[in-house]
Design an enzyme around this catalytic site. Structure first.
Site, PDB file in Angstrom:
ATOM      1  N   PHE A   1       0.862  -1.180   0.000  1.00 11.74           N
ATOM      2  CA  PHE A   1       0.000   0.000   0.000  1.00 11.74           C
ATOM      3  C   PHE A   1       0.901   1.235   0.000  1.00 11.74           C
ATOM      4  O   PHE A   1       1.884   1.305   0.749  1.00 11.74           O
ATOM      5  CB  PHE A   1      -0.912   0.000   1.231  1.00 11.74           C
TER       6      PHE A   1
ATOM      7  N   TYR B   1      -9.815  -0.368  11.352  1.00 15.01           N
ATOM      8  CA  TYR B   1     -11.108   0.045  10.793  1.00 15.01           C
ATOM      9  C   TYR B   1     -11.586  -0.817   9.632  1.00 15.01           C
ATOM     10  O   TYR B   1     -12.678  -0.600   9.121  1.00 15.01           O
ATOM     11  CB  TYR B   1     -11.083   1.532  10.388  1.00 15.01           C
TER      12      TYR B   1
ATOM     13  N   ARG C   1     -12.792  -4.191  -6.588  1.00 16.78           N
ATOM     14  CA  ARG C   1     -12.337  -4.927  -5.426  1.00 16.78           C
ATOM     15  C   ARG C   1     -13.511  -5.286  -4.509  1.00 16.78           C
ATOM     16  O   ARG C   1     -14.350  -4.435  -4.223  1.00 16.78           O
ATOM     17  CB  ARG C   1     -11.333  -4.029  -4.693  1.00 16.78           C
TER      18      ARG C   1
ATOM     19  N   ASP D   1       2.994  -5.839   7.579  1.00 16.14           N
ATOM     20  CA  ASP D   1       1.785  -5.022   7.622  1.00 16.14           C
ATOM     21  C   ASP D   1       0.565  -5.931   7.493  1.00 16.14           C
ATOM     22  O   ASP D   1       0.377  -6.593   6.469  1.00 16.14           O
ATOM     23  CB  ASP D   1       1.843  -3.967   6.506  1.00 16.14           C
TER      24      ASP D   1
END
Lengths: 397, 397
Positions: A113, A209, A356, A184
């Site tokens: 990312f 989240y 996605r 990660d």
């Protein structure tokens, strides 16, 4: 056996919506509003400053960290909450680099990312000449690890394609070459079985989240292997990571173990939301979750592949090589996702051409997934995405 | 004229308590619970991921930043919310140091809040040889600024004594010598009139949970002078500070102006709380507030000085040289504060011997302050602090 009917009932799902975007932002767990209301009215309102002791706010980052830790195979006292994932990446990288003073290269991959890459780049610039971020294709990471690499920083599950690294193998290989690993878990924690202890990673970071459903901007977490926790020297040496924050010494002395990865004052409302959200996990077995996730993904892939051949599968065909998401490619991906959202199926788009879909067994059923696939195929067959209203880009895609 | 009866009615104050600790954590504004509940139920619950656009979450750090900016004399678009004050200090310092590549010294004072010093120290260590933090007595800062100083970092109001720097003079002096200034407004924003534009500071940072009443762990703010905002190069280069976060480029390009000081995903629940809390300020004139604050402080000083001579004033006698707090010294300060809290008057203790009282005209009356002073004097006269229960230290003092 995990009761997924029971977990679904613990969410306040938006009406008329099939939500395949829990990999971006999890939906609202029913327990959250009352808990946050109590934190505001009964704690902040009535106790004011004394809430730091009386309501246990000061320990909340560690207490909630332990609950997240159980989902990723961490021992108690090795995970702490706070800040954002970007900040936690920076902390982990800075600590790792300082432990390998003779090496100056961070290795990552182009499927990571972007914020991880950006933070690494910013850190290298601050550290000065010689420090650099090297990125290779995801498939090449293992092969290019050599004795020049200080830290390997990878996100286990690719946010675009859902491709999954073999972390145990990658960590073993990094360690063979004396490199440290920052893992990660943004798309892993709450999505797939993770065992940071057995895999023997040095650091792990993630956000809350997505699959942990803590709400927009919920706090991040950081794990430091207990064998390192008392040795790392925090670069972001904030007062709450100090050995004795309320002594107000002029000099920084890192706190014990994972406590030193705290920085500033923790976001109590967001932590309370996360704490309540984690109740959903109490009866969940991560292996049941994984099995169910792969079933849901397979239903979706089979139906979309059969029903709309214009879409190309961007994820690995083999489920074991995927996280908990499935992606397809199409040049008009943005418009297609907008058309789909307009029909009550929420997935998301990732530039330049990725559609996605996240699969979260806690609140999705096989029936939901079949219906979502059918909606997508109908939109493709009728070209319902081909309208100006679906092509205007919003600020957040 | 500001109506302080009206502002007081906007708070949900704990019953039977006189709250003189708004300089640590402001009390609950009445508008906050409903606003946060709406953010959870109507936004997160119903819109889920689409809340980033539809509920305007993505712009909230800038929108709320502008509201905070109005209280500190900042022009629109020059303040942004996020992270914690510790992180914002690091960002400001790193940016400032990079703009003075020929200098390597950060100057601060021993009255600064420790986290500022700790973060500066951590940054210097990351930057490498030659970089260092130099601290002098608060009164000496101005005199030691010379052409070797890269950045002057001071907190305007001393968290222990309430002593106030003359920021306009200090900034002018720093600029004469080519140094940049990072002005910490933790105990200034919402407490005293501040004008970052006229004072011409380079950077300003602060927290929102003290005088701005955003609740425990509310987000911090950072101001960058518009003349610099497009030139600073963020060290904490997170994805939301990127020029085009949703392009997901592999390379970092800083966003326009203050946007580049964003890092990770913003804490929406805490931002919503702050946004609602700021409504209290709509009819408040900062000069009225200052006048009233000095009145309250004087009542307290006069009464305490007259009634309990054992306590030594630790704050400047001259109101103009103080922020919005008054401190006294006593060796048994910790126990005295505990005894006072037991009687419903909340002040706080700062090691080693400071009794600290914050004066917040938004919700404190002259009568409250007189009563609080009388309670303190009664405790001193009757030695009611001299009990074991008041001497046991809590985690948070």
């Amino acid at each position: 056996m995990t009761d997924f009917t029971a977990t679904r009932a613990m969410f306040d799902l938006p009406e008329g919506v099939i939500y395949l975007d829990g990999n971006s932002l999890g939906p609202l767990p029913r327990a959250v509003p009352a808990r946050v209301a109590r934190t505001m009215t009964d704690e902040w309102g009535k106790m004011v400053i004394t809430g730091w002791n009386r309501a246990g706010w000061m320990d909340l980052p560690a207490r909630v960290g332990d609950r997240v830790g159980r989902l990723i195979g961490a021992t108690a006292g090795s995970v702490i909450m706070g800040d954002t994932l970007s900040i936690k990446v920076y902390q982990a990288l800075a600590s790792a680099l300082e432990m390998r003073p003779d090496r100056r290269v961070i290795l990552s991959d182009t499927g990571n990312f972007p914020t991880d890459l950006y933070m690494a780049d910013g850190l290298c610039r601050t550290l000065g000449p010689g420090y650099r971020l090297k990125t290779v294709a995801p498939e090449a990471v293992e092969d290019v690890i050599d004795d020049s690499i200080a830290v390997v920083m990878v996100t286990e599950v690719d946010y675009r394609t859902g491709r999954k690294h073999d972390m145990a193998r990658l960590i073993a290989r990094a360690h063979e070459h004396g490199a440290l690993v920052v893992w990660d878990l943004a798309h892993s924690a709450g999505a797939i079985p993770v065992d940071v202890t057995t895999a023997d990673t040095d650091f792990a970071v993630g956000c809350s989240y997505k699959y942990l459903n803590s709400g927009p901007g919920g706090p991040a977490f950081i794990y430091v292997a207990p064998r390192l926790a008392d040795k790392v020297r925090p670069a972001l040496s904030g007062w709450l990571g100090h050995e004795a924050p309320f002594a107000f010494d002029l000099d920084y002395r890192p706190g014990p173990g994972i406590e030193r990865m705290r920085v500033g004052t923790p976001p109590i409302l967001q932590l309370a939301a996360l704490d309540a959200a984690l109740d959903v996990w109490d009866g969940v077995d991560m292996h049941d979750l994984r099995r169910r996730s792969l079933e849901l993904q397979q239903i979706f892939i089979d139906r979309v592949t059969a029903g709309c051949s214009e879409l190309t599968l961007a994820s690995p065909v083999n489920g074991a090589a995927r996280g908990s998401q499935v992606s397809f490619r199409h040049q008009e991906g943005y418009a297609i996702i907008q058309a789909l959202i307009a029909e009550g199926v929420i997935g998301d788009f990732r530039a330049p051409d990725i559609l996605r879909f996240g699969f979260t067994p806690l609140y999705l059923t096989p029936d939901d997934v079949a219906k979502a696939a059918d909606s997508l195929c109908a939109i493709m067959q009728n070209r319902r995405w081909d309208r100006a209203e679906f092509k205007t880009r919003s600020k957040v895609t």
